[in-house]
Design a protein around this motif. Structure first.
Motif, PDB file in Angstrom:
ATOM      1  N   THR A  42      96.451  16.720  40.448  1.00 45.67           N
ATOM      2  CA  THR A  42      94.985  17.335  40.961  1.00 45.67           C
ATOM      3  C   THR A  42      95.044  17.315  42.462  1.00 45.67           C
ATOM      4  OG1 THR A  42      93.855  16.465  38.928  1.00 45.67           O
ATOM      5  CG2 THR A  42      92.672  17.040  40.942  1.00 45.67           C
ATOM      6  N   ASN A  43      94.449  18.205  42.942  1.00 45.19           N
ATOM      7  CA  ASN A  43      93.930  18.286  44.467  1.00 45.19           C
ATOM      8  C   ASN A  43      92.560  17.867  44.761  1.00 45.19           C
ATOM      9  OD1 ASN A  43      93.746  18.851  46.880  1.00 45.19           O
ATOM     10  ND2 ASN A  43      93.573  21.144  46.965  1.00 45.19           N
ATOM     11  N   PRO A  44      92.377  16.589  45.421  1.00 49.95           N
ATOM     12  CA  PRO A  44      91.096  15.985  45.401  1.00 49.95           C
ATOM     13  C   PRO A  44      90.696  16.297  46.624  1.00 49.95           C
ATOM     14  CG  PRO A  44      92.662  14.384  45.606  1.00 49.95           C
ATOM     15  CD  PRO A  44      93.572  15.521  45.487  1.00 49.95           C
ATOM     16  N   GLY A  45      91.548  16.710  47.552  1.00 48.88           N
ATOM     17  CA  GLY A  45      91.268  16.965  49.058  1.00 48.88           C
ATOM     18  C   GLY A  45      90.152  18.208  49.229  1.00 48.88           C
ATOM     19  N   ARG A  46      89.866  18.685  50.578  1.00 52.50           N
ATOM     20  CA  ARG A  46      89.029  19.502  50.635  1.00 52.50           C
ATOM     21  C   ARG A  46      89.772  21.008  51.148  1.00 52.50           C
ATOM     22  NH1 ARG A  46      83.927  17.521  52.238  1.00 52.50           N
ATOM     23  NH2 ARG A  46      83.245  19.730  52.468  1.00 52.50           N
ATOM     24  N   MET A  47      91.145  21.056  50.872  1.00 51.21           N
ATOM     25  CA  MET A  47      91.873  22.108  51.558  1.00 51.21           C
ATOM     26  C   MET A  47      92.979  22.366  50.574  1.00 51.21           C
ATOM     27  SD  MET A  47      93.772  19.851  54.898  1.00 51.21           S
ATOM     28  CE  MET A  47      94.594  21.483  55.332  1.00 51.21           C
ATOM     29  N   PRO A  48      93.532  23.635  50.495  1.00 57.43           N
ATOM     30  CA  PRO A  48      94.534  23.856  49.534  1.00 57.43           C
ATOM     31  C   PRO A  48      95.825  23.019  49.967  1.00 57.43           C
ATOM     32  CG  PRO A  48      93.552  25.990  50.508  1.00 57.43           C
ATOM     33  CD  PRO A  48      92.977  24.710  51.306  1.00 57.43           C
ATOM     34  N   VAL A  49      96.519  22.703  48.693  1.00 57.49           N
ATOM     35  CA  VAL A  49      97.585  21.907  48.943  1.00 57.49           C
ATOM     36  C   VAL A  49      98.711  22.384  48.652  1.00 57.49           C
ATOM     37  CG1 VAL A  49      97.074  20.599  46.992  1.00 57.49           C
ATOM     38  CG2 VAL A  49      98.520  19.446  48.936  1.00 57.49           C
ATOM     39  N   SER A  50     100.112  22.641  49.039  1.00 58.28           N
ATOM     40  CA  SER A  50     101.249  22.799  48.496  1.00 58.28           C
ATOM     41  C   SER A  50     102.225  21.533  48.692  1.00 58.28           C
ATOM     42  CB  SER A  50     101.727  23.979  49.550  1.00 58.28           C
ATOM     43  OG  SER A  50     100.926  25.108  49.593  1.00 58.28           O
ATOM     44  N   PHE A  51     103.149  21.845  47.385  1.00 60.27           N
ATOM     45  CA  PHE A  51     104.007  20.288  47.436  1.00 60.27           C
ATOM     46  C   PHE A  51     105.265  20.816  46.720  1.00 60.27           C
ATOM     47  CE2 PHE A  51     101.037  20.132  43.800  1.00 60.27           C
ATOM     48  CZ  PHE A  51     101.958  20.122  42.779  1.00 60.27           C
ATOM     49  N   GLN A  52     106.421  20.129  46.588  1.00 64.61           N
ATOM     50  CA  GLN A  52     107.521  20.384  46.033  1.00 64.61           C
ATOM     51  C   GLN A  52     108.056  19.174  45.330  1.00 64.61           C
ATOM     52  OE1 GLN A  52     110.501  22.137  48.657  1.00 64.61           O
ATOM     53  NE2 GLN A  52     112.206  21.423  47.340  1.00 64.61           N
ATOM     54  N   VAL A  53     108.383  19.066  43.950  1.00 72.25           N
ATOM     55  CA  VAL A  53     108.969  18.067  43.521  1.00 72.25           C
ATOM     56  C   VAL A  53     110.519  17.882  43.549  1.00 72.25           C
ATOM     57  CG1 VAL A  53     109.068  17.078  41.025  1.00 72.25           C
ATOM     58  CG2 VAL A  53     107.213  18.394  41.765  1.00 72.25           C
ATOM     59  N   ASP A  54     111.045  16.892  43.850  1.00 74.85           N
ATOM     60  CA  ASP A  54     112.216  16.893  44.305  1.00 74.85           C
ATOM     61  C   ASP A  54     113.375  16.578  42.894  1.00 74.85           C
ATOM     62  OD1 ASP A  54     114.945  16.385  45.529  1.00 74.85           O
ATOM     63  OD2 ASP A  54     114.423  14.725  46.496  1.00 74.85           O
ATOM     64  N   VAL A  55     113.486  17.756  42.306  1.00 75.93           N
ATOM     65  CA  VAL A  55     114.111  17.657  41.071  1.00 75.93           C
ATOM     66  C   VAL A  55     115.569  17.180  41.129  1.00 75.93           C
ATOM     67  CG1 VAL A  55     112.703  19.169  40.006  1.00 75.93           C
ATOM     68  CG2 VAL A  55     114.826  20.059  41.141  1.00 75.93           C
ATOM     69  N   SER A  56     116.151  17.194  42.379  1.00 73.95           N
ATOM     70  CA  SER A  56     117.534  16.876  42.650  1.00 73.95           C
ATOM     71  C   SER A  56     117.776  15.192  42.162  1.00 73.95           C
ATOM     72  CB  SER A  56     118.030  17.117  43.960  1.00 73.95           C
ATOM     73  OG  SER A  56     117.340  16.305  44.916  1.00 73.95           O
ATOM     74  N   ALA A  57     116.542  14.561  42.342  1.00 80.46           N
ATOM     75  CA  ALA A  57     116.650  13.219  42.178  1.00 80.46           C
ATOM     76  C   ALA A  57     116.908  12.856  40.837  1.00 80.46           C
ATOM     77  CB  ALA A  57     115.458  12.451  42.560  1.00 80.46           C
TER      78      ALA A  57
END
Length: 328
Positions: free
Chosen positions: A222-237
């Motif tokens: 969930t994005n609990p902040g006040r601005m849009p959020v982008s993220f990347q899941v490091d699937v290589s791990a």
């Protein structure tokens, strides 16, 4: 963003018939506050009918509301105040998993402080409903369990603690931020370091998985902040670990929106024993969140032994530990 450079302008106009001198300074009482606030120019004079544009450059330094007062002195007149106010944020996410802070004195002290503050706040408010002291995390396909010692299941406490950790890191770098003044503003690398703090690990324990079987858990990010959020899941791990997830990156997740993350563990190609892997989730221009994935592979084997005509069957591990008894 609390660690970005922002700017505003104020225009001084001389509507009189004589030239006047002016001077602008940050309030002495606020000079110790965090952040970097610069105005240019800070001194000058304005001819009759003339104008002077004041340029304010500022980086609040910590998330949340900020307010700075600049005192404008014009000639022999009483000082006037120019107040710069605003509120800053940072991109963040939350996962419906508990944190493991056991053994980390710093995290344990922060959580203790937050819990005491929360309890004190509740004591002065009217309690409409009685909530349990320990919130039980409910994740799809997982039976709720009372968290062990050192486990932080409360999402709101986690969010507050992230903010506190970022504030603490920013305050530690305050001297470095102002060391560039007045000749230059802090570089982007230093500003970005304010957000790169080490956070406690989320924990997802799949428990015991029989070899050849697959276990799945569905998590909510969930994005609990006040601005849009982008993220990347490091699937290589996850390569070669038996774990896999159903997404690798998300762009512009809106405020209070949630996305599902499915975590699978396939035990077919894993040897018997424990599997432990760290899955990083890197938030763009934000902190990195880590999920500790765990599972234990259980492999059943059957041994036939005996002497003479008397045979004996042995199970490894013993059938009693599996919670069932073979029927003959």
């Amino acid at each position: 963003m609390f660690n970005n450079l922002h700017h505003s302008t104020v225009t001084l106009v001389n509507t009189g018939k004589i030239e006047f001198k002016w001077m602008l300074n940050l309030s002495i009482a606020e000079q110790h506050l965090p952040g970097v606030f610069v105005v240019n120019p800070t001194i000058g004079s304005i001819a009759p009918g003339g104008k002077q544009v004041l340029k304010f450059f500022y980086m609040p330094g910590v998330p949340g509301a900020f307010s700075r007062t600049f005192q404008l002195k014009v000639g022999d007149l009483d000082p006037e105040n120019i107040c710069l106010k605003g509120e800053t944020f940072f991109p963040m996410i939350s996962v419906n998993l508990p944190w493991n802070i056991e053994g980390n004195e710093k995290y344990e002290q922060l959580i203790k402080h937050l819990q005491q503050y929360s309890q004190g706040k509740k004591s002065v408010e009217q309690k409409k409903t009685q909530t349990p002291r320990t919130q039980i995390l409910k994740v799809e396909n997982v039976k709720p369990r009372v968290p062990d010692s050192g486990i932080v299941p409360n999402t709101q406490l986690q969010i507050k603690m992230v903010t506190m950790l970022i504030e603490e890191a920013a305050l530690e770098l305050q001297e470095m931020l102002i060391s560039h003044l007045p000749n230059s503003f802090p570089d982007k690398e230093l500003c970005q370091s304010l957000i790169k703090v080490e956070l406690p690990e989320y924990v997802l324990d799949m428990g015991t998985v029989r070899k050849g079987y697959t276990e799945r858990r569905t998590l909510m990010i969930t994005n609990p902040g006040r601005m849009p959020v982008s993220f990347q899941v490091d699937v290589s791990a996850l390569q070669g670990t038996g774990f896999r997830v159903n997404l690798d990156h998300i762009q512009s997740l809106s405020h209070r929106h949630t996305i599902m993350l499915e975590v699978c563990f396939e035990s077919a190609h894993r040897s018997r024993g424990d599997v432990d892997v760290l899955l990083p989730i890197e938030v763009t221009k934000g902190p990195t969140y880590n999920i500790r994935l765990r599972a234990t592979v259980l492999e059943l084997s059957l041994h036939l032994s005996g002497q003479g005509l008397e045979a004996r069957l042995e199970f490894s591990p013993p059938a009693l530990k599996m919670g069932w008894t073979p029927q003959w």
